[in-house]
Design a protein around this motif. Structure first.
Motif, PDB file in Angstrom:
ATOM      1  N   THR A 222       0.842  -1.185   0.000  1.00 15.16           N
ATOM      2  CA  THR A 222       0.000   0.000   0.000  1.00 15.16           C
ATOM      3  C   THR A 222       0.880   1.238   0.000  1.00 15.16           C
ATOM      4  N   GLY A 223       0.412   2.275  -0.681  1.00 21.53           N
ATOM      5  CA  GLY A 223       1.190   3.507  -0.708  1.00 21.53           C
ATOM      6  C   GLY A 223       0.735   4.440  -1.797  1.00 21.53           C
ATOM      7  N   GLY A 224       1.520   5.499  -1.985  1.00 25.15           N
ATOM      8  CA  GLY A 224       1.332   6.370  -3.122  1.00 25.15           C
ATOM      9  C   GLY A 224       1.932   5.726  -4.359  1.00 25.15           C
ATOM     10  N   SER A 225       1.877   6.443  -5.456  1.00 25.86           N
ATOM     11  CA  SER A 225       2.376   5.864  -6.704  1.00 25.86           C
ATOM     12  C   SER A 225       3.885   5.715  -6.700  1.00 25.86           C
ATOM     13  N   GLY A 226       4.587   6.496  -5.867  1.00 27.15           N
ATOM     14  CA  GLY A 226       6.040   6.491  -5.882  1.00 27.15           C
ATOM     15  C   GLY A 226       6.637   5.144  -5.554  1.00 27.15           C
ATOM     16  N   VAL A 227       6.087   4.457  -4.547  1.00 33.73           N
ATOM     17  CA  VAL A 227       6.678   3.189  -4.134  1.00 33.73           C
ATOM     18  C   VAL A 227       6.566   2.138  -5.226  1.00 33.73           C
ATOM     19  N   ALA A 228       5.655   2.329  -6.187  1.00 36.81           N
ATOM     20  CA  ALA A 228       5.529   1.397  -7.307  1.00 36.81           C
ATOM     21  C   ALA A 228       6.697   1.509  -8.287  1.00 36.81           C
ATOM     22  N   ILE A 229       7.471   2.580  -8.214  1.00 37.62           N
ATOM     23  CA  ILE A 229       8.589   2.775  -9.147  1.00 37.62           C
ATOM     24  C   ILE A 229       9.579   1.617  -9.056  1.00 37.62           C
ATOM     25  N   GLY A 230       9.799   1.092  -7.859  1.00 38.15           N
ATOM     26  CA  GLY A 230      10.808   0.055  -7.690  1.00 38.15           C
ATOM     27  C   GLY A 230      10.327  -1.356  -7.950  1.00 38.15           C
ATOM     28  N   LEU A 231       9.040  -1.555  -8.168  1.00 38.33           N
ATOM     29  CA  LEU A 231       8.518  -2.915  -8.302  1.00 38.33           C
ATOM     30  C   LEU A 231       8.806  -3.577  -9.653  1.00 38.33           C
ATOM     31  N   PRO A 232       8.655  -2.869 -10.811  1.00 38.70           N
ATOM     32  CA  PRO A 232       8.875  -3.573 -12.084  1.00 38.70           C
ATOM     33  C   PRO A 232      10.242  -4.220 -12.213  1.00 38.70           C
ATOM     34  N   ASP A 233      11.305  -3.499 -11.869  1.00 35.63           N
ATOM     35  CA  ASP A 233      12.639  -4.084 -11.993  1.00 35.63           C
ATOM     36  C   ASP A 233      12.835  -5.240 -11.012  1.00 35.63           C
ATOM     37  N   ALA A 234      12.246  -5.112  -9.821  1.00 33.83           N
ATOM     38  CA  ALA A 234      12.356  -6.207  -8.847  1.00 33.83           C
ATOM     39  C   ALA A 234      11.694  -7.469  -9.388  1.00 33.83           C
ATOM     40  N   TRP A 235      10.561  -7.317 -10.040  1.00 36.98           N
ATOM     41  CA  TRP A 235       9.875  -8.484 -10.606  1.00 36.98           C
ATOM     42  C   TRP A 235      10.634  -9.038 -11.813  1.00 36.98           C
ATOM     43  N   ARG A 236      11.305  -8.174 -12.576  1.00 34.69           N
ATOM     44  CA  ARG A 236      12.116  -8.673 -13.696  1.00 34.69           C
ATOM     45  C   ARG A 236      13.256  -9.545 -13.175  1.00 34.69           C
ATOM     46  N   ARG A 237      13.856  -9.115 -12.080  1.00 38.49           N
ATOM     47  CA  ARG A 237      14.932  -9.915 -11.517  1.00 38.49           C
ATOM     48  C   ARG A 237      14.431 -11.287 -11.054  1.00 38.49           C
ATOM     49  N   ARG A 238      13.140 -11.388 -10.797  1.00 37.48           N
ATOM     50  CA  ARG A 238      12.544 -12.665 -10.385  1.00 37.48           C
ATOM     51  C   ARG A 238      11.941 -13.418 -11.567  1.00 37.48           C
ATOM     52  N   GLY A 239      12.037 -12.845 -12.770  1.00 37.32           N
ATOM     53  CA  GLY A 239      11.507 -13.497 -13.957  1.00 37.32           C
ATOM     54  C   GLY A 239      10.000 -13.454 -14.067  1.00 37.32           C
ATOM     55  N   LEU A 240       9.344 -12.514 -13.365  1.00 34.12           N
ATOM     56  CA  LEU A 240       7.887 -12.438 -13.363  1.00 34.12           C
ATOM     57  C   LEU A 240       7.331 -11.581 -14.490  1.00 34.12           C
ATOM     58  N   VAL A 241       8.135 -10.651 -15.037  1.00 33.35           N
ATOM     59  CA  VAL A 241       7.725  -9.835 -16.175  1.00 33.35           C
ATOM     60  C   VAL A 241       8.871  -9.768 -17.162  1.00 33.35           C
ATOM     61  N   GLY A 242       8.534  -9.399 -18.401  1.00 35.28           N
ATOM     62  CA  GLY A 242       9.540  -9.343 -19.445  1.00 35.28           C
ATOM     63  C   GLY A 242      10.338  -8.049 -19.417  1.00 35.28           C
ATOM     64  N   ALA A 243      11.164  -7.877 -20.432  1.00 32.79           N
ATOM     65  CA  ALA A 243      12.009  -6.699 -20.535  1.00 32.79           C
ATOM     66  C   ALA A 243      11.158  -5.444 -20.724  1.00 32.79           C
ATOM     67  N   SER A 244      11.672  -4.321 -20.240  1.00 37.87           N
ATOM     68  CA  SER A 244      10.956  -3.059 -20.395  1.00 37.87           C
ATOM     69  C   SER A 244      11.169  -2.520 -21.800  1.00 37.87           C
TER      70      SER A 244
END
Length: 424
Positions: A222-244
């Motif tokens: 939970t949070g403002g939109s800012g904390v979402a900035i760090g999630l995409p790359d973290a999920w890429r490192r886990r193989g959950l999403v593709g390349a940006s």
């Protein structure tokens, strides 16, 4: 693959703000308006943001609507979830942040999450649990005069603690500065102490990436939109999403006439109105005249129609705090806002239906919600960023409309002109 992320946002501009940061992180994102109906097709995207108008509704209604949206996102196959609220933590001691977050945690079967409305790029930082707006504590900022959710306490641990029965702890700056492993360690310690929430400090955008890595495996953030900035790359490192890629922000260009509508009374929006008025036409909506039964909306539309061939005009109901208080004293807090929202919704609806307007800039979360609802918008494709927190968007409907939905506090002084120049 189904979307990795399902988000519930408590207002329309906040949803767009969140979607903007997800697209910047390379996630293909669609914003849906209201709880999707059963059978609604799941978009072929990485993230779905469901935009509600629940920030200032009664807490029970906000909880019911938010849980319904969450249930749809679960059924759509999402594997991580996000509850988005304002970066100034807009709420009262009755809710709605705590009650909604509690209900979402119960639905997901989890007993812990974070609360982090920080967005340093827009001047929202948290230090030792206290929220700052620019160089001011939240309680010293213009938010202390907010007409619906006046924020008079900067201590987020205390504010959230009054909205939930769960224990609220703090991940301080020193842990965040030490890196993701230190944050995870502090979270584990707080969980062992029986905390259900951790407010997390952040004073720079780099720290949002640290936080994103630390919380990427939580079922709910939970949070403002800012904390979402760090999630995409973290999920890429886990193989959950593709390349940006830049394709995440690809939306069609929309031609047509334009207009600007402003209902927010924030200091930022008042400054944007003043800047617009230096060289462009504007019309003021007076809520007291509306309450007296005068057809001010018709006057505003005529004002725009007389000038639309030469370019866009601004219609605004924004006013300084002392004027807002005087109006609320006469009409009541709820009616003062609702009467303006109804007028703005009617203006937008008729401009689109009768005057060929296909490009709208709207300032204010409540105003944006009213406009989007009146236009019958079911969802938005999220395009490139105009200003931090505000992307250009295009509706899913045919014919499509280009919209820039701006939270009251966001954008520079020239935002209205800049948005018209940069919208799809």
């Amino acid at each position: 693959m189904p979307p990795i992320l399902g988000c519930v946002a408590d207002d329309f501009t906040g949803a767009t703000d969140l979607a903007n940061n997800l697209v910047r992180g390379g996630l293909r994102t669609v914003q849906l308006i209201g709880v999707p109906k059963p059978g609604t097709a799941v978009p072929d995207v990485d993230a779905v943001v469901v935009a509600l108008k629940s920030r200032t509704t009664p807490a029970a209604a906000a909880v019911a609507e938010s849980v319904a949206a969450l249930a749809w996102l679960q059924a759509a196959g999402c594997r991580r979830f996000f509850f988005k609220y304002c970066s100034t933590f807009d709420s009262t001691d009755d809710g709605n942040i705590g009650p909604v977050a509690d209900a979402m945690m119960a639905r997901l079967g989890t007993d812990f999450t974070i609360a982090c409305p920080a967005f340093p790029e827009t001047g929202r930082t948290i230090f030792k649990g206290h929220l700052f707006v620019g160089d001011q504590l939240l309680s010293d900022s213009s938010m202390r005069h907010h007409p619906l959710t006046p924020m008079t306490d900067s201590n987020l641990v205390a504010v959230l603690g009054r909205q939930t029965a769960r224990k609220v702890g703090l991940v301080q700056y020193r842990e965040v500065a030490a890196g993701a492993e230190a944050v995870r360690g502090r979270i584990a310690a707080l969980q062992a102490e029986g905390c259900g929430y951790a407010v997390v400090d952040a004073v720079s955008d780099d720290q949002l990436h640290v936080i994103g890595e630390a919380v990427a495996d939580l079922a709910l953030v939970t949070g403002g939109s800012g904390v979402a900035i760090g999630l995409p790359d973290a999920w890429r490192r886990r193989g959950l999403v593709g390349a940006s890629g830049e394709a995440a922000a690809a939306v069609p260009a929309i031609a047509g006439r334009a207009a600007v509508l402003a209902g927010s009374c924030s200091a930022a929006t008042l400054g944007q109105i003043a800047e617009w008025q230096k060289s462009r036409p504007s019309y003021n909506i007076d809520p007291l005249r509306l309450a007296n039964g005068e057809d001010v909306a018709a006057e505003a539309m005529e004002f725009i129609r007389e000038r639309i061939a030469d370019g866009p005009a601004l219609v605004y109901a924004s006013a300084p705090p002392e004027t807002v208080k005087a109006v609320q004293a006469k009409l009541g807090r709820a009616e003062a806002g609702e009467i303006v929202e109804r007028a703005m919704a009617r203006i937008a609806q008729e401009l689109v239906a009768k005057d060929g307007v296909r490009r709208l800039v709207v300032a204010g979360g409540e105003t944006s919600g009213a406009v989007v609802s009146a236009l019958g918008v079911s969802g938005l494709r999220i395009g490139a960023q105009i200003d931090p927190g505000v992307p250009g968007t295009v509706t899913l409907e045919d014919p499509a409309i280009a919209l820039a939905l701006k939270s009251g506090n966001f954008g520079g002084p020239d935002f209205f002109a800049k948005a018209l120049a940069q919208m799809p």
